[in-house]
Design an enzyme around this catalytic site. Sequence first.
Site, short mmCIF file in Angstrom:
data_model
loop_
_atom_site.label_atom_id
_atom_site.label_comp_id
_atom_site.label_asym_id
_atom_site.label_seq_id
_atom_site.Cartn_x
_atom_site.Cartn_y
_atom_site.Cartn_z
N GLY A 1 1.08 -1.03 -0.06
CA GLY A 1 0.05 0.03 0.25
C GLY A 1 0.97 0.99 0.11
N CYS B 1 5.33 -6.49 1.44
CA CYS B 1 5.51 -5.01 1.68
C CYS B 1 5.09 -4.12 3.01
CB CYS B 1 5.22 -4.38 0.22
SG CYS B 1 6.33 -2.75 0.32
N TYR B 2 4.21 -3.08 2.91
CA TYR B 2 2.84 -2.47 3.83
C TYR B 2 2.43 -3.57 4.65
CZ TYR B 2 -0.53 0.31 6.28
OH TYR B 2 -1.02 1.25 6.93
N HIS C 1 8.03 -7.88 -3.39
CA HIS C 1 7.25 -8.10 -3.67
C HIS C 1 7.17 -9.50 -4.33
CE1 HIS C 1 4.52 -4.28 -3.09
NE2 HIS C 1 5.84 -3.69 -2.92
N GLU D 1 5.30 -10.85 -5.49
CA GLU D 1 4.04 -11.83 -6.81
C GLU D 1 4.68 -10.32 -9.17
OE1 GLU D 1 4.17 -9.48 -4.24
OE2 GLU D 1 2.53 -7.33 -4.91
N ASP E 1 -15.52 -12.50 -23.44
CA ASP E 1 -16.36 -12.51 -22.52
C ASP E 1 -17.80 -12.54 -22.68
OD1 ASP E 1 -13.97 -11.63 -20.95
OD2 ASP E 1 -14.43 -9.23 -20.92
N LYS F 1 -9.10 -12.15 -16.89
CA LYS F 1 -9.46 -12.48 -17.96
C LYS F 1 -8.07 -14.37 -18.80
CE LYS F 1 -10.23 -10.61 -22.01
NZ LYS F 1 -11.97 -10.31 -22.72
#
Length: 513
Positions: free
Chosen positions: A55, A82-83, A172, A174, A230, A369
């Site tokens: 964040g 992180c945060y 991070h 990710e 979609d 997606k």
Amino acid sequence: MPRQAVLILDFGGQYNQLIARRVRECNVYCEVKPYTMSLADIRAFDPMGIIFTGGPNSVYDEKAPHVDPAVFDLGVPVLGICYGCQLMAQALGGSVTAAQDDSAREYGKTETWYDTNCRLFRDLPECGISWMSHGDYMEKVPEGFSLAAHSRACPNVAIADEKRGFYGVQFHPEVNHTEHGVDMIRNFLYHVCGARGEWTMEDYKHTAIAAIREKVGSGRVLLALSGGVDSSVCAALLAEAVGRQLTCVFVDHGLMRKNEGDEVEAAFRPWDINFVRVDAEDRFLTKLSGVTEPERKRKIIGEEFIRVFEAEAKKIGAVDFLAQGTIYPDVIESGAGDAAVIKSHHNVGGLPDYVDFKEIIEPLRLLFKDEVRQLGRELGLPEYLVSRQPFPGPGLAIRIIGEITKEKADLLREADAIYRQEIAAAGEDRNISQYFAVLTNTRSVGVMGDGRTYDYTLALRAVTTSDFMTADWAQIPYDVLDRISTRIVNEVQGINRIVYDITSKPPATIEWE
Ligand code: XMP
């Protein structure tokens, strides 16, 4: 067997969705919720593990977001990123301050050493690059935690309380820049939370079909099918679930790419559903006649689309459900919890007002997606539909600069088809996010054989991007460009010059109009 789900509490980090996608890639279901989620709701969600995102704040700021400390008493493992790491450290009795000197602040790729005895880093190399982005320093590590990773500047890049299953990383995991980041997330899920890897699109297909059948009962469902990924996957899922109770209305506005209408129709032939294809080319072209201004084109197409759809819906009569292909990123971005979010290009500007229905159903609203594409494959949709690049609702109308005529639309369709064929044949479609041809309103002099020509200039556009908010122009090899150019001017009469658009976004946009 109880459902396994991970809860991602969002503290406003820019990578919140990426964390969720990584968890799902590890075949574990997760949802992103705002950090304000109440303890009662967290309990009701019954997570097998919780991840705190990064964040923009500092935990010691007055207005910094916090969680109810009772979350640490639930007996549920927590991974703070992180945060989220600093928040956990502070909440459990550690302390965090602004890094005093520059050396303790870390941004970007950072060489990091891991304790591979820690469950989070099990079976990983002892050293690797991690992606840092923090200006704060964990001065005091909370009791019960040990140091599990360090960098040159920072002794506590990762902390772990293995007993309680609490882990914090200042980097991070990710993002792709962190080597083995996904492995760390997988370790947390499988070795700490006890994940069984049950989240697959094959399972989801069965669960979703059962849920749709239960909800719809013997009711009737209406879906506006655009031919995009979609709405196509949504249609296939509903077709599988409720068959002839489903009516798909596919409005062909005559500004589709070559063969697109036939392809969409063919893709749905295997299902016994009510498939209505409305050939509205004349109607749209008449309305667009003489219009050159891009926003007017968009508006006319949006309004006309609604009218055509409304007319078809009237013929069908009252339906019980209006289906929409809303997907998870739209739901998360809204931050609006359960409120339905309608992406403008899904319903091309407010269909629900015009159609007689009782309820909206959105069977893809929990999927990303890439999961939607995977589900489409599971349902047997052809690859050309499932991996289709984005195509704007107004179609070729915003790729024909100036006035739109049938002749121009046909020219562009032919040229665009050749462009797409050659890009695919060269294997470049794997590297490019979106590519298409634009028919400019410029004509120029050329020479063909011994004769003079005065024909249109065609522009080729190709971009690479991860989010379509910013984009780089794609560096297509010259020999591929050469083949495309030669084929188009030879095969499409009316075009005698090809240019390649070498502008990024910003300052340009991806489309020309
Ligand atoms: P721009 O041109 O704004 O495009 O850089 C970003 C992405 O959005 C698509 N796009 C649209 N999609 N209706 C849509 O459904 C529209 O009016 C529209 N305009 C742009 C564009 O193709 C690109 O993927």
